[in-house]
Design a protein around this motif. Structure first.
Motif, mmCIF file in Angstrom:
data_model
loop_
_atom_site.group_PDB
_atom_site.id
_atom_site.type_symbol
_atom_site.label_atom_id
_atom_site.label_comp_id
_atom_site.label_asym_id
_atom_site.label_seq_id
_atom_site.Cartn_x
_atom_site.Cartn_y
_atom_site.Cartn_z
ATOM 1 N N UNK A 1 35.864 -23.061 90.055
ATOM 2 C CA UNK A 1 35.239 -23.184 88.429
ATOM 3 C C UNK A 1 34.740 -22.522 87.852
ATOM 4 N N UNK A 2 34.962 -21.408 86.806
ATOM 5 C CA UNK A 2 33.717 -21.128 86.326
ATOM 6 C C UNK A 2 33.202 -21.375 85.282
ATOM 7 N N UNK A 3 31.559 -21.986 85.993
ATOM 8 C CA UNK A 3 31.075 -22.583 84.961
ATOM 9 C C UNK A 3 29.506 -21.423 84.333
ATOM 10 N N UNK A 4 30.040 -20.769 84.655
ATOM 11 C CA UNK A 4 29.057 -19.542 83.401
ATOM 12 C C UNK A 4 28.736 -19.676 81.659
ATOM 13 N N UNK A 5 30.256 -19.935 81.497
ATOM 14 C CA UNK A 5 30.695 -19.651 79.668
ATOM 15 C C UNK A 5 28.982 -20.797 78.702
ATOM 16 N N UNK A 6 29.280 -19.905 77.725
ATOM 17 C CA UNK A 6 27.794 -20.564 76.956
ATOM 18 C C UNK A 6 28.189 -22.617 76.396
ATOM 19 N N UNK A 7 29.801 -22.331 76.166
ATOM 20 C CA UNK A 7 30.489 -23.651 76.639
ATOM 21 C C UNK A 7 30.025 -25.104 77.651
ATOM 22 N N UNK A 8 29.786 -25.076 78.791
ATOM 23 C CA UNK A 8 29.400 -25.385 79.773
ATOM 24 C C UNK A 8 27.619 -25.189 80.254
ATOM 25 N N UNK A 9 26.545 -24.373 79.446
ATOM 26 C CA UNK A 9 25.574 -24.484 79.045
ATOM 27 C C UNK A 9 25.053 -25.378 78.284
ATOM 28 N N UNK A 10 25.931 -25.159 77.652
ATOM 29 C CA UNK A 10 25.666 -25.882 75.597
ATOM 30 C C UNK A 10 26.141 -27.399 76.395
ATOM 31 N N UNK A 11 27.024 -28.136 76.988
ATOM 32 C CA UNK A 11 27.781 -29.078 76.230
ATOM 33 C C UNK A 11 26.858 -30.685 75.741
ATOM 34 N N UNK A 12 25.377 -30.484 77.419
ATOM 35 C CA UNK A 12 24.294 -31.444 76.782
ATOM 36 C C UNK A 12 24.106 -31.431 74.518
ATOM 37 N N UNK A 13 24.105 -30.505 74.344
ATOM 38 C CA UNK A 13 23.290 -30.483 73.285
ATOM 39 C C UNK A 13 24.868 -31.001 72.920
ATOM 40 N N UNK A 14 26.341 -30.529 73.288
ATOM 41 C CA UNK A 14 27.305 -31.019 72.333
ATOM 42 C C UNK A 14 26.959 -32.486 72.198
ATOM 43 N N UNK A 15 26.900 -33.248 73.338
ATOM 44 C CA UNK A 15 26.510 -34.301 73.809
ATOM 45 C C UNK A 15 26.014 -35.246 73.076
ATOM 46 N N UNK A 16 24.996 -33.924 72.502
ATOM 47 C CA UNK A 16 23.081 -34.581 71.605
ATOM 48 C C UNK A 16 24.400 -34.926 70.125
ATOM 49 N N UNK A 17 25.030 -34.201 69.692
ATOM 50 C CA UNK A 17 25.727 -34.134 68.613
ATOM 51 C C UNK A 17 27.304 -35.370 68.347
ATOM 52 N N UNK A 18 26.609 -35.687 69.274
ATOM 53 C CA UNK A 18 28.210 -36.763 69.774
ATOM 54 C C UNK A 18 27.703 -37.956 69.568
ATOM 55 N N UNK A 19 26.651 -38.244 70.005
ATOM 56 C CA UNK A 19 25.835 -39.239 69.218
ATOM 57 C C UNK A 19 25.076 -38.986 67.693
#
Length: 326
Positions: free
Chosen positions: A112-130
């Protein structure tokens, strides 16, 4: 949970089994993380919606109650994305690159292509989720503690920058789950949809039995009369997790170590206890899926409740950042 496939026993042992009792103690928010699914599965979203409904049916099957907790879909609460953007303004990129699962998934998901900004930022999105729900506690396994520690650091930094002497966002604390990672059927350290070594909550009783009988066990034990190793043996890990008859488990372990019981008996008893646990889940799951429109109502109603809470948080965040125009 990310709707990237059917839920399996690893979810039941590590997440759902711990979520259910929490709804009796806390005001709980449980959501389908469909945006998180896009971080690694953006190239194929054809089953995202169907997996969403099936996953939530599994939640209800396992005992979660939408009357006691808030069920919602991440993408139906756009405030998550807004807070994610605001947090990204103050978080250094190296903080995200050091998250252990960032490199781990890049190594494990090479297809899978995991070079995206979205993949890099997913822990930050998790922070927002919480943070958007002022969450005091987050139920996590040991493998997710690093993510939550990042969330705590991010909240701390945001409060330092925009708090003006007070806290804008709540710093979450971990609630460690009572059972660790469940190994895969093939002996891999983790049961994972991507590795295909799972028993799904929706598998039939016959499918469960077939999968159990093919499970990896002690490779050095070629006959039943040879003493076997219990520690690290996936079959016994599953017995510890799902067999309520602890005396039987200890008896099987003792006989296995002494070379007085065969793998067939150990696995047959495991399959029996797994199906005893899964039978009511499968029954409730089927009943929920038979009323798909009601399932949709549950998610939309919960998403409206969640958005009301998220909206209050974002109003506070905008005011703290002095970009409120009301």
């Amino acid at each position: 949970m990310r709707p990237t496939g059917r839920l399996h026993l690893g979810h039941l042992a590590g997440s759902l089994g711990n979520w259910v009792p929490l709804q009796e103690q806390y005001d709980c928010f449980y959501f389908v993380a469909d945006w998180h699914a896009l971080t690694s599965d953006f190239a194929d979203t054809g089953q995202l919606t169907s997996y969403t409904y099936e996953n939530v049916a599994d939640w209800i099957g396992a005992g979660l109650d939408p009357q006691k907790s808030t069920f919602f879909v991440q993408s139906l609460v756009p405030e998550h994305a807004e807070l994610y953007l605001m947090l990204s303004m103050v978080v250094p990129v190296p903080w995200l690159e050091r998250v252990p699962t960032y490199k781990e998934q890049q190594e494990n998901l090479k297809d899978k292509d995991l070079s995206s900004v979205g993949f890099l930022g997913y822990p930050l999105l998790q922070t927002a989720d919480v943070a958007i729900y002022d969450a005091r506690f987050v139920p996590v396994g040991e493998d997710q503690v690093a993510h939550l520690e990042l969330a705590r650091e991010v909240v701390r930094r945001f409060n330092n920058v925009f708090g003006h002497g007070g806290d804008v966002l709540v710093e979450p604390q971990p609630l460690l789950t009572t059972f660790g990672r469940l190994p895969g059927l093939d002996g891999d350290k983790k049961m994972s949809k991507s590795l295909g070594n799972t028993i799904h909550l929706s598998d039939s009783a016959e499918e469960v039995k077939k999968k159990v009988m093919r499970m990896y066990t002690d490779p050095k034990r070629v006959r039943a009369d040879i003493p076997g190793t219990v520690e690290g043996n996936p079959v016994f890990t599953y017995h510890d997790a799902f067999n309520p008859d602890k005396a039987e488990v200890e008896n099987l372990k003792e006989r296995y170590r002494a070379g007085k019981v065969g793998d067939v008996e150990v696995k047959t008893k495991l399959a029996h206890h797994l199906n005893a646990r899964l039978d009511p889940i499968r029954e409730r799951r089927a009943a929920v899926l038979a009323k798909r429109e009601r399932l949709r109502e549950i998610l939309f109603e919960g998403s409206r409740r969640a958005r009301a809470v998220a909206g209050e948080t974002m109003a506070r965040v905008r005011e703290a950042m002095r970009i409120s125009y009301t």
